[in-house]
Design a protein around this motif. Structure first.
Motif, PDB file in Angstrom:
ATOM      1  N   GLN A 153       0.878  -1.294  -0.264  1.00 37.03           N
ATOM      2  CA  GLN A 153      -0.008   0.032   0.051  1.00 37.03           C
ATOM      3  C   GLN A 153       0.814   1.329   0.126  1.00 37.03           C
ATOM      4  O   GLN A 153       0.542   2.238  -0.653  1.00 37.03           O
ATOM      5  CB  GLN A 153      -0.891   0.124   1.310  1.00 37.03           C
ATOM      6  N   PHE A 154       1.902   1.308   0.952  1.00 35.41           N
ATOM      7  CA  PHE A 154       2.884   2.338   0.945  1.00 35.41           C
ATOM      8  C   PHE A 154       3.537   2.659  -0.288  1.00 35.41           C
ATOM      9  O   PHE A 154       3.784   3.818  -0.949  1.00 35.41           O
ATOM     10  CB  PHE A 154       3.844   2.347   1.967  1.00 35.41           C
ATOM     11  N   LEU A 155       4.023   1.506  -0.896  1.00 35.60           N
ATOM     12  CA  LEU A 155       4.667   1.628  -2.483  1.00 35.60           C
ATOM     13  C   LEU A 155       3.827   1.965  -3.367  1.00 35.60           C
ATOM     14  O   LEU A 155       3.988   2.896  -4.374  1.00 35.60           O
ATOM     15  CB  LEU A 155       5.007   0.282  -2.628  1.00 35.60           C
ATOM     16  N   ASP A 156       2.473   1.692  -3.268  1.00 38.71           N
ATOM     17  CA  ASP A 156       1.346   2.134  -4.363  1.00 38.71           C
ATOM     18  C   ASP A 156       1.258   3.797  -4.269  1.00 38.71           C
ATOM     19  O   ASP A 156       1.049   4.407  -5.189  1.00 38.71           O
ATOM     20  CB  ASP A 156       0.132   1.663  -3.980  1.00 38.71           C
ATOM     21  N   GLU A 157       1.254   4.081  -2.962  1.00 40.64           N
ATOM     22  CA  GLU A 157       1.105   5.259  -2.729  1.00 40.64           C
ATOM     23  C   GLU A 157       2.276   6.376  -3.284  1.00 40.64           C
ATOM     24  O   GLU A 157       2.262   7.435  -3.715  1.00 40.64           O
ATOM     25  CB  GLU A 157       1.022   5.804  -1.162  1.00 40.64           C
ATOM     26  N   ILE A 158       3.496   5.500  -3.278  1.00 40.95           N
ATOM     27  CA  ILE A 158       4.811   6.301  -3.731  1.00 40.95           C
ATOM     28  C   ILE A 158       4.620   6.577  -5.138  1.00 40.95           C
ATOM     29  O   ILE A 158       5.032   7.647  -5.792  1.00 40.95           O
ATOM     30  CB  ILE A 158       5.986   5.654  -3.058  1.00 40.95           C
ATOM     31  N   LYS A 175       1.998   9.046  -6.432  1.00 42.09           N
ATOM     32  CA  LYS A 175       2.371  10.553  -6.069  1.00 42.09           C
ATOM     33  C   LYS A 175       3.605  10.962  -6.825  1.00 42.09           C
ATOM     34  O   LYS A 175       3.568  11.900  -7.292  1.00 42.09           O
ATOM     35  CB  LYS A 175       2.803  10.415  -4.445  1.00 42.09           C
ATOM     36  N   SER A 176       4.418   9.822  -7.189  1.00 47.63           N
ATOM     37  CA  SER A 176       5.440  10.277  -8.217  1.00 47.63           C
ATOM     38  C   SER A 176       5.151  10.627  -9.538  1.00 47.63           C
ATOM     39  O   SER A 176       5.578  11.280 -10.158  1.00 47.63           O
ATOM     40  CB  SER A 176       6.404   8.960  -8.140  1.00 47.63           C
ATOM     41  N   LYS A 177       3.768   9.730  -9.865  1.00 50.29           N
ATOM     42  CA  LYS A 177       3.230   9.969 -11.195  1.00 50.29           C
ATOM     43  C   LYS A 177       2.872  11.414 -11.192  1.00 50.29           C
ATOM     44  O   LYS A 177       2.801  12.185 -12.290  1.00 50.29           O
ATOM     45  CB  LYS A 177       2.347   9.161 -11.440  1.00 50.29           C
ATOM     46  N   LEU A 178       2.158  12.083 -10.100  1.00 49.73           N
ATOM     47  CA  LEU A 178       1.611  13.211 -10.044  1.00 49.73           C
ATOM     48  C   LEU A 178       2.569  14.255 -10.228  1.00 49.73           C
ATOM     49  O   LEU A 178       2.290  15.460 -10.592  1.00 49.73           O
ATOM     50  CB  LEU A 178       0.665  13.312  -8.909  1.00 49.73           C
ATOM     51  N   GLU A 179       3.651  14.052  -9.537  1.00 45.63           N
ATOM     52  CA  GLU A 179       4.760  14.834  -9.402  1.00 45.63           C
ATOM     53  C   GLU A 179       5.839  14.916 -10.367  1.00 45.63           C
ATOM     54  O   GLU A 179       6.652  15.601 -10.469  1.00 45.63           O
ATOM     55  CB  GLU A 179       5.413  14.708  -7.816  1.00 45.63           C
ATOM     56  N   GLN A 180       5.591  13.951 -11.457  1.00 48.15           N
ATOM     57  CA  GLN A 180       6.662  13.557 -12.265  1.00 48.15           C
ATOM     58  C   GLN A 180       8.044  13.518 -11.729  1.00 48.15           C
ATOM     59  O   GLN A 180       8.813  14.186 -12.306  1.00 48.15           O
ATOM     60  CB  GLN A 180       6.820  14.975 -13.252  1.00 48.15           C
ATOM     61  N   LEU A 231      11.400   9.319  -8.648  1.00 43.94           N
ATOM     62  CA  LEU A 231      11.538   8.490  -7.227  1.00 43.94           C
ATOM     63  C   LEU A 231      10.573   7.466  -7.451  1.00 43.94           C
ATOM     64  O   LEU A 231      10.732   6.257  -6.835  1.00 43.94           O
ATOM     65  CB  LEU A 231      11.041   9.257  -6.017  1.00 43.94           C
ATOM     66  N   GLY A 232       9.653   7.319  -8.347  1.00 42.36           N
ATOM     67  CA  GLY A 232       8.518   6.256  -8.600  1.00 42.36           C
ATOM     68  C   GLY A 232       9.235   4.960  -9.485  1.00 42.36           C
ATOM     69  O   GLY A 232       8.585   4.120  -9.245  1.00 42.36           O
ATOM     70  N   LEU A 233      10.334   5.226 -10.064  1.00 46.89           N
ATOM     71  CA  LEU A 233      10.976   4.339 -10.669  1.00 46.89           C
ATOM     72  C   LEU A 233      11.341   2.983 -10.059  1.00 46.89           C
ATOM     73  O   LEU A 233      10.987   1.942 -10.179  1.00 46.89           O
ATOM     74  CB  LEU A 233      12.159   4.874 -11.802  1.00 46.89           C
ATOM     75  N   ILE A 261       7.061   5.406 -15.733  1.00 40.06           N
ATOM     76  CA  ILE A 261       6.791   4.528 -14.848  1.00 40.06           C
ATOM     77  C   ILE A 261       5.520   3.630 -15.186  1.00 40.06           C
ATOM     78  O   ILE A 261       5.455   2.492 -14.723  1.00 40.06           O
ATOM     79  CB  ILE A 261       6.106   5.376 -13.573  1.00 40.06           C
ATOM     80  N   ILE A 262       4.637   4.100 -15.806  1.00 40.37           N
ATOM     81  CA  ILE A 262       3.609   3.360 -16.357  1.00 40.37           C
ATOM     82  C   ILE A 262       4.172   2.096 -17.333  1.00 40.37           C
ATOM     83  O   ILE A 262       3.625   0.833 -17.228  1.00 40.37           O
ATOM     84  CB  ILE A 262       2.466   4.258 -17.240  1.00 40.37           C
ATOM     85  N   ASP A 263       5.039   2.495 -18.272  1.00 44.45           N
ATOM     86  CA  ASP A 263       5.723   1.497 -18.926  1.00 44.45           C
ATOM     87  C   ASP A 263       6.158   0.307 -18.041  1.00 44.45           C
ATOM     88  O   ASP A 263       6.112  -0.820 -18.368  1.00 44.45           O
ATOM     89  CB  ASP A 263       6.745   2.009 -19.885  1.00 44.45           C
TER      90      ASP A 263
END
Length: 261
Positions: free
Chosen positions: A12-17, A20-25, A28-30, A245-247
């Motif tokens: 759940q925490f990883l999903d949040e990160i 959030k990373s997607k929204l902030e471009q 860190l989300g990689l 990140i989506i890829d």
């Protein structure tokens, strides 16, 4: 500070990160995207009996993940995480590091520092050897990170396959930072750390942290030739950070479906 108490909470925490990373471009989300897959596979391994001691492995996984989660939220709160994590997170704000470097910086901090500490925390001097089988199992899962790196890079920039074949030095760069080397170093450190008295562990951690940060600096600046090639790759990486990140999420989902099949 946010901390997980179950593997489901880790996910759940990883999903949040990731979101959030997607929204902030944010780059860190990689690493978080790849790490989420590892956590899911560890959970599945515990459920299907792949580990000798599932209860201990769940405890190890939570302690292990919480070190990353704590470092992430410390950084976001402008506090000071461990030095190697701080360096990795700072690089995420720089334009030039390519996806491969962002992932290796995360793997470096998490395996070379966090894994040894977490392993020692679920063990004693007397029983740490009994952890070896499950330690190797979790590292076999972590090794999939490195295998997934090239797939993600080729998706983002298909011409990379030509460069990888053309420049043996890039292959050497990846080989030098091998999961096998990281695994062996983490296990050696775990065996040393478990024998350290409680009142000396912070100093021992800081010493190890400094050494791992030096590896991070080499990942960030691997020499003139490799750095030049990486800069060339970076200029032609396709898509926004969110798309990358989506890829990666799509690729990792396909990997999991293939594993199930």
């Amino acid at each position: 500070m946010k901390q997980a108490t179950t593997i489901d909470e880790v996910i759940q925490f990883l999903d949040e990160i990731i979101e959030k990373s997607k929204l902030e471009q944010s780059n860190l989300g990689l690493f978080a995207t790849l790490y989420r897959e590892v956590t899911v596979k560890v959970k599945e391994g515990i459920q299907d009996g792949s580990f000798q001691n599932g209860e201990r492995m769940e405890k190890l996984d939570i302690i292990f993940a919480n070190r990353y989660i704590k470092a992430y939220y410390q950084y976001k709160a402008k506090e000071k995480p461990s030095e190697c994590w701080g360096f990795a997170f700072e690089q995420a704000e720089d334009f030039w590091p390519i996806v491969l470097q962002h992932l290796l910086l995360g793997i470096n901090a998490h395996v070379n520092l966090d894994l040894g500490i977490a392993s020692a925390q679920v063990s004693t001097i007397e029983d740490i050897e009994s952890l070896k089988h499950d330690f190797d199992q979790i590292n076999a899962i972590l090794s999939n990170l490195v295998a997934g790196v090239e797939k993600c890079l080729i998706k983002i920039w298909p011409t990379l396959t030509i460069i990888l074949k053309w420049t043996g030095k890039i292959d050497n760069f990846c080989i030098d930072f091998s999961m096998e080397t990281a695994r062996d170093g983490a296990w050696k450190f775990a065996n040393e750390f478990v024998a350290v008295p409680e009142n000396q562990r912070e100093a021992c951690t800081q010493l190890r942290d400094g050494r791992i940060t030096e590896i991070a600096r080499l990942v960030s600046n691997p020499g003139y030739f490799v750095s030049a090639v990486f800069k060339f790759i970076r200029l032609f990486e396709r898509g926004t950070i969110t798309q990358k990140i989506i890829d990666m999420q799509i690729i990792e989902q396909k990997n999991m479906e293939c594993a199930v099949a």
